[in-house]
Design a protein around this motif. Structure first.
Motif, PDB file in Angstrom:
ATOM      1  N   ARG A 176       0.834  -1.224   0.000  1.00 28.63           N
ATOM      2  CA  ARG A 176       0.000   0.000   0.000  1.00 28.63           C
ATOM      3  C   ARG A 176       0.861   1.264   0.000  1.00 28.63           C
ATOM      4  O   ARG A 176       0.551   2.232  -0.693  1.00 28.63           O
ATOM      5  CB  ARG A 176      -0.899   0.005   1.245  1.00 28.63           C
ATOM      6  CG  ARG A 176      -1.587  -1.307   1.553  1.00 28.63           C
ATOM      7  CD  ARG A 176      -2.702  -1.618   0.600  1.00 28.63           C
ATOM      8  NE  ARG A 176      -3.409  -2.843   0.983  1.00 28.63           N
ATOM      9  CZ  ARG A 176      -4.389  -3.379   0.280  1.00 28.63           C
ATOM     10  NH1 ARG A 176      -4.790  -2.792  -0.835  1.00 28.63           N
ATOM     11  NH2 ARG A 176      -4.974  -4.499   0.680  1.00 28.63           N
ATOM     12  N   LEU A 189      -1.384   4.459   7.854  1.00 32.70           N
ATOM     13  CA  LEU A 189      -2.500   3.869   7.112  1.00 32.70           C
ATOM     14  C   LEU A 189      -2.068   2.576   6.428  1.00 32.70           C
ATOM     15  O   LEU A 189      -2.789   1.574   6.444  1.00 32.70           O
ATOM     16  CB  LEU A 189      -3.017   4.875   6.087  1.00 32.70           C
ATOM     17  CG  LEU A 189      -4.174   4.392   5.198  1.00 32.70           C
ATOM     18  CD1 LEU A 189      -5.380   4.008   6.059  1.00 32.70           C
ATOM     19  CD2 LEU A 189      -4.556   5.462   4.170  1.00 32.70           C
ATOM     20  N   LEU A 220      -3.666  -1.146   7.102  1.00 31.96           N
ATOM     21  CA  LEU A 220      -4.216  -1.985   6.036  1.00 31.96           C
ATOM     22  C   LEU A 220      -3.442  -3.294   5.919  1.00 31.96           C
ATOM     23  O   LEU A 220      -4.008  -4.361   5.678  1.00 31.96           O
ATOM     24  CB  LEU A 220      -4.179  -1.225   4.707  1.00 31.96           C
ATOM     25  CG  LEU A 220      -5.054   0.042   4.662  1.00 31.96           C
ATOM     26  CD1 LEU A 220      -4.865   0.753   3.341  1.00 31.96           C
ATOM     27  CD2 LEU A 220      -6.534  -0.299   4.875  1.00 31.96           C
ATOM     28  N   VAL A 270     -11.443   4.945   8.676  1.00 33.46           N
ATOM     29  CA  VAL A 270     -10.229   5.769   8.798  1.00 33.46           C
ATOM     30  C   VAL A 270     -10.645   7.083   9.436  1.00 33.46           C
ATOM     31  O   VAL A 270     -11.435   7.842   8.852  1.00 33.46           O
ATOM     32  CB  VAL A 270      -9.571   6.020   7.430  1.00 33.46           C
ATOM     33  CG1 VAL A 270      -8.309   6.840   7.600  1.00 33.46           C
ATOM     34  CG2 VAL A 270      -9.264   4.698   6.733  1.00 33.46           C
ATOM     35  N   GLU A 281      -5.728   4.811  -3.118  1.00 31.11           N
ATOM     36  CA  GLU A 281      -5.586   3.527  -2.446  1.00 31.11           C
ATOM     37  C   GLU A 281      -6.890   3.110  -1.774  1.00 31.11           C
ATOM     38  O   GLU A 281      -7.288   1.926  -1.831  1.00 31.11           O
ATOM     39  CB  GLU A 281      -4.461   3.610  -1.405  1.00 31.11           C
ATOM     40  CG  GLU A 281      -4.175   2.317  -0.674  1.00 31.11           C
ATOM     41  CD  GLU A 281      -3.684   1.219  -1.606  1.00 31.11           C
ATOM     42  OE1 GLU A 281      -3.911   0.042  -1.279  1.00 31.11           O
ATOM     43  OE2 GLU A 281      -3.102   1.551  -2.652  1.00 31.11           O
ATOM     44  N   LEU A 282      -7.591   4.079  -1.136  1.00 25.56           N
ATOM     45  CA  LEU A 282      -8.885   3.759  -0.526  1.00 25.56           C
ATOM     46  C   LEU A 282      -9.914   3.366  -1.591  1.00 25.56           C
ATOM     47  O   LEU A 282     -10.751   2.485  -1.373  1.00 25.56           O
ATOM     48  CB  LEU A 282      -9.381   4.942   0.300  1.00 25.56           C
ATOM     49  CG  LEU A 282      -8.514   5.319   1.515  1.00 25.56           C
ATOM     50  CD1 LEU A 282      -9.101   6.522   2.240  1.00 25.56           C
ATOM     51  CD2 LEU A 282      -8.401   4.136   2.479  1.00 25.56           C
ATOM     52  N   ASP A 283      -9.845   4.015  -2.767  1.00 19.27           N
ATOM     53  CA  ASP A 283     -10.747   3.640  -3.856  1.00 19.27           C
ATOM     54  C   ASP A 283     -10.485   2.218  -4.333  1.00 19.27           C
ATOM     55  O   ASP A 283     -11.407   1.466  -4.667  1.00 19.27           O
ATOM     56  CB  ASP A 283     -10.596   4.619  -5.020  1.00 19.27           C
ATOM     57  CG  ASP A 283     -11.183   5.994  -4.687  1.00 19.27           C
ATOM     58  OD1 ASP A 283     -12.025   6.065  -3.761  1.00 19.27           O
ATOM     59  OD2 ASP A 283     -10.786   6.977  -5.335  1.00 19.27           O
ATOM     60  N   LEU A 311      -9.374  -0.193  -2.464  1.00 18.63           N
ATOM     61  CA  LEU A 311      -9.977  -1.069  -1.458  1.00 18.63           C
ATOM     62  C   LEU A 311     -11.480  -1.198  -1.677  1.00 18.63           C
ATOM     63  O   LEU A 311     -12.055  -2.293  -1.575  1.00 18.63           O
ATOM     64  CB  LEU A 311      -9.680  -0.532  -0.050  1.00 18.63           C
ATOM     65  CG  LEU A 311      -8.223  -0.581   0.413  1.00 18.63           C
ATOM     66  CD1 LEU A 311      -8.093   0.095   1.763  1.00 18.63           C
ATOM     67  CD2 LEU A 311      -7.756  -2.034   0.526  1.00 18.63           C
ATOM     68  N   ARG A 312     -12.118  -0.078  -1.990  1.00 16.95           N
ATOM     69  CA  ARG A 312     -13.569  -0.107  -2.209  1.00 16.95           C
ATOM     70  C   ARG A 312     -13.912  -0.883  -3.474  1.00 16.95           C
ATOM     71  O   ARG A 312     -14.893  -1.631  -3.509  1.00 16.95           O
ATOM     72  CB  ARG A 312     -14.100   1.328  -2.298  1.00 16.95           C
ATOM     73  CG  ARG A 312     -15.616   1.416  -2.317  1.00 16.95           C
ATOM     74  CD  ARG A 312     -16.060   2.854  -2.359  1.00 16.95           C
ATOM     75  NE  ARG A 312     -15.584   3.496  -3.587  1.00 16.95           N
ATOM     76  CZ  ARG A 312     -15.803   4.776  -3.892  1.00 16.95           C
ATOM     77  NH1 ARG A 312     -16.434   5.554  -3.036  1.00 16.95           N
ATOM     78  NH2 ARG A 312     -15.339   5.280  -5.008  1.00 16.95           N
ATOM     79  N   VAL A 318     -15.425   1.230   2.965  1.00 20.97           N
ATOM     80  CA  VAL A 318     -14.432   2.107   3.576  1.00 20.97           C
ATOM     81  C   VAL A 318     -15.155   3.323   4.129  1.00 20.97           C
ATOM     82  O   VAL A 318     -15.798   4.076   3.372  1.00 20.97           O
ATOM     83  CB  VAL A 318     -13.353   2.541   2.568  1.00 20.97           C
ATOM     84  CG1 VAL A 318     -12.350   3.448   3.244  1.00 20.97           C
ATOM     85  CG2 VAL A 318     -12.665   1.311   1.986  1.00 20.97           C
ATOM     86  N   VAL A 324     -14.788   6.961   6.114  1.00 20.37           N
ATOM     87  CA  VAL A 324     -13.786   7.998   6.351  1.00 20.37           C
ATOM     88  C   VAL A 324     -14.400   9.065   7.220  1.00 20.37           C
ATOM     89  O   VAL A 324     -15.487   9.570   6.926  1.00 20.37           O
ATOM     90  CB  VAL A 324     -13.282   8.597   5.022  1.00 20.37           C
ATOM     91  CG1 VAL A 324     -12.325   9.746   5.304  1.00 20.37           C
ATOM     92  CG2 VAL A 324     -12.612   7.539   4.180  1.00 20.37           C
TER      93      VAL A 324
END
Length: 573
Positions: A431, A488, A492, A512, A530-532, A534-535, A541, A543
């Protein structure tokens, strides 16, 4: 002049030696980097191709898993119907009658098919992550080699190495020659100064001798002229000079004899004075009185014999008087018999007391021998326990990281956790590397964390490798945004490792909370990407943030407002 010129040239070369000694290794490193750069670039292109293929395979596996999941969900009723038993209640509605159980479709997927698809997706994701890690690693190596090689070709760097090596060899040879040349120059200058001094001395001595010769010639000429004027032209000067020399010799001999006579008289007078002083010390008026009082030979022998006998008798008497017993007897007073008797009685009483003490001491010694034997027996029984205790204590110290045999200074718990931490770091780097554009990667180290003073604190340390500079840094040196990215990535990575440990089960929901305010625009975009991802992988996710740029990129939002009665949801979108 030639030697001075040679020394000057060597000194100029010597002044460049230290700089060249540093420049040659740097040039060699640059040449090595230039040689390795084409190979690394080919490896990077191959790694990027493999990463793209792995990503495409991962997308295919993810689509296949989602398709299987949808097919199984569509046929969930038929899958439940297979478990219905006549007369048994349904697990959904509770009815014991089952008039029309659902039938499965031709393309129905069961649980084993979904598990297989999930395993394929997990394997593809791992291959993609491994390929991305290889790209990051090789990319960092290429960046390092490019920075080291600069814009130079291998041929240019090799030529620069050869030129600098030749210059360094010349400078080293000049440095080696310089002490001997300087020593020769100093010797030559010293010889030159000594020669100049001898030349000046010789010139002055020559001038002085020349002046003396001229003066002597002038004096001789004047003397000869005076004699001729005084005695006439017929004077035999050479004959007169010979007669004068003979007269001088006779006069010299007479003067020598007179001098020796005076010396002898002086010695005689001094001897007479010493004889008079010696006679007066022995009781005579002068030397003549002592000579008149001299005895004949027979009388002297008789007196000398008597003197020797008295001397021997005096020596024997002195030996008797020097005997310790005689000295003590002469010095002692008359003994007191009553006092001596009382002293004897006291001595007998003291002797009796010492005899009793001796008996007590012997009894105590026997008792000590018994106790010593018992102690030896107990010690022999205790030795196995002591050895067991030493082994146990050594094992405990080794497990606590306090033993000298534990070279890593790691406790057993830290050693066990270090294996998990390595997995977490590997997952976190998958990540962190994309979030930091390939600049930062975490490394697990057995060294202590900065500021930790505990004796066995090793094993759980982290370092940050900067691929742009090639340096390894403490996490505390990261900025606020970089620290958030690293935290972060670790969170993860920990979630991924926990999921793997639980049989591949993923944490489907992640929250997060804050931390986005410390990121700049580019870093925020990388974190949000990176969060996108994961989604997109099927996770939820959440936030929590007050940053406007974050709110703009999140489609589903809950806005909270503070009121006097507490926080409340103001709106939802």
């Amino acid at each position: 002049a030639a030697l001075r010129a040679s020394i000057g040239a060597d000194q100029r070369l010597d002044a460049t030696h230290d700089h060249l000694a540093l420049a040659v290794p740097a040039a060699r490193r640059q040449a090595e980097a230039a040689d390795l750069l084409p190979v690394a670039e080919r490896r990077l292109r191959a790694a990027e191709t493999a990463a793209r293929e792995a990503f495409a395979a991962y997308l295919t596996a993810a689509d296949a898993r989602r398709t299987v999941s949808r097919r199984r969900l569509a046929g969930a009723a038929a899958e439940l119907a297979r478990g219905l038993v006549g007369g048994a209640p349904c697990t959904v509605c509770g009815s014991t009658t089952h008039p029309a159980p659902a039938a499965p479709d031709d393309d129905h997927a069961d649980e084993s098919a979904e598990i297989t698809a999930q395993q394929h997706e997990t394997a593809a994701e791992k291959r993609r992550a491994d390929a991305d890690a290889v790209v990051v690693e090789v990319g960092g190596e290429v960046a390092r080699l490019r920075a080291a090689a600069g814009d130079h070709t291998p041929a240019e760097t090799a030529a620069a190495v050869d030129e600098l090596t030749a210059q360094l060899s010349a400078a080293a040879a000049a440095r080696a020659r310089l002490p001997e040349s300087q020593s020769r120059l100093a010797e030559a200058e010293q010889d030159q100064r000594l020669a100049a001094e001898r030349l000046d001395s010789s010139v002055r001595r020559s001038c002085a001798l020349a002046a003396e010769v001229a003066a002597g010639r002038t004096a001789a000429s004047d003397l000869r002229s005076g004699l001729v004027d005084a005695l006439g032209e017929s004077l035999d000067i050479d004959g007169c000079q010979g007669h004068t020399r003979r007269c001088g010799e006779v006069v010299g001999a007479a003067l020598t004899a007179v001098t020796e006579l005076c010396s002898a008289r002086t010695v005689h007078a001094a001897a007479r004075q010493r004889a008079d002083r010696s006679a007066r010390r022995h009781g005579f008026a002068d030397a003549e009185s002592a000579q008149s009082a001299a005895l004949d030979e027979a009388t002297r022998e008789q007196l000398h014999g008597g003197l020797e006998r008295r001397s021997h008798q005096a020596d024997r008497d002195a030996e008797v008087l020097a005997d310790p017993q005689v000295v003590a007897a002469l010095a002692a007073a008359t003994p007191d018999l009553d006092a001596l008797a009382a002293a004897e009685r006291s001595a007998e009483q003291l002797h009796d007391g010492h005899r009793g003490d001796l008996s007590t001491a012997q009894h105590s010694a026997a008792r000590l021998d018994e106790l010593s034997a018992a102690l030896s027996s107990r010690l022999a029984e205790w030795q196995p326990l002591r050895r067991t205790q030493e082994v146990t204590a050594g094992l405990a110290a080794l497990a606590e990281g306090k033993s000298g045999d534990n070279t890593l200074h790691m406790s057993l718990s830290s050693y066990v956790l270090a294996a998990r931490l390595e997995q977490v770091v590997a997952a976190a780097n998958e990540r962190l590397v994309p979030m930091t554009s390939g600049r930062y990667a975490l490394e697990h180290t057995v060294d202590k964390t900065a500021g930790d003073r505990r004796a066995a604190a090793g094993g759980l340390g982290l370092r940050v490798r900067d691929e742009w500079t090639g340096e390894v840094r403490e996490p505390s040196t990261l900025s606020g945004g970089e620290t958030f990215q690293a935290s972060l990535a670790l969170a993860l990575g920990l979630a991924d490792v926990v999921g793997y440990e639980c049989g591949g089960t993923q944490l489907q929901t992640i929250f997060v909370d804050e931390g986005f305010g410390s990121l700049d625009a580019d870093s925020l975009d990388e974190v949000m990407d990176e969060l996108d991802r994961l989604r997109d992988g099927g996770r939820v996710v959440g936030v929590v943030s007050h940053v406007d740029a974050v709110r703009e990129r999140i489609p589903a939002q809950l806005r909270l407002v503070k009121t006097r009665t507490g926080s409340a949801i103001a709106s939802a979108s």
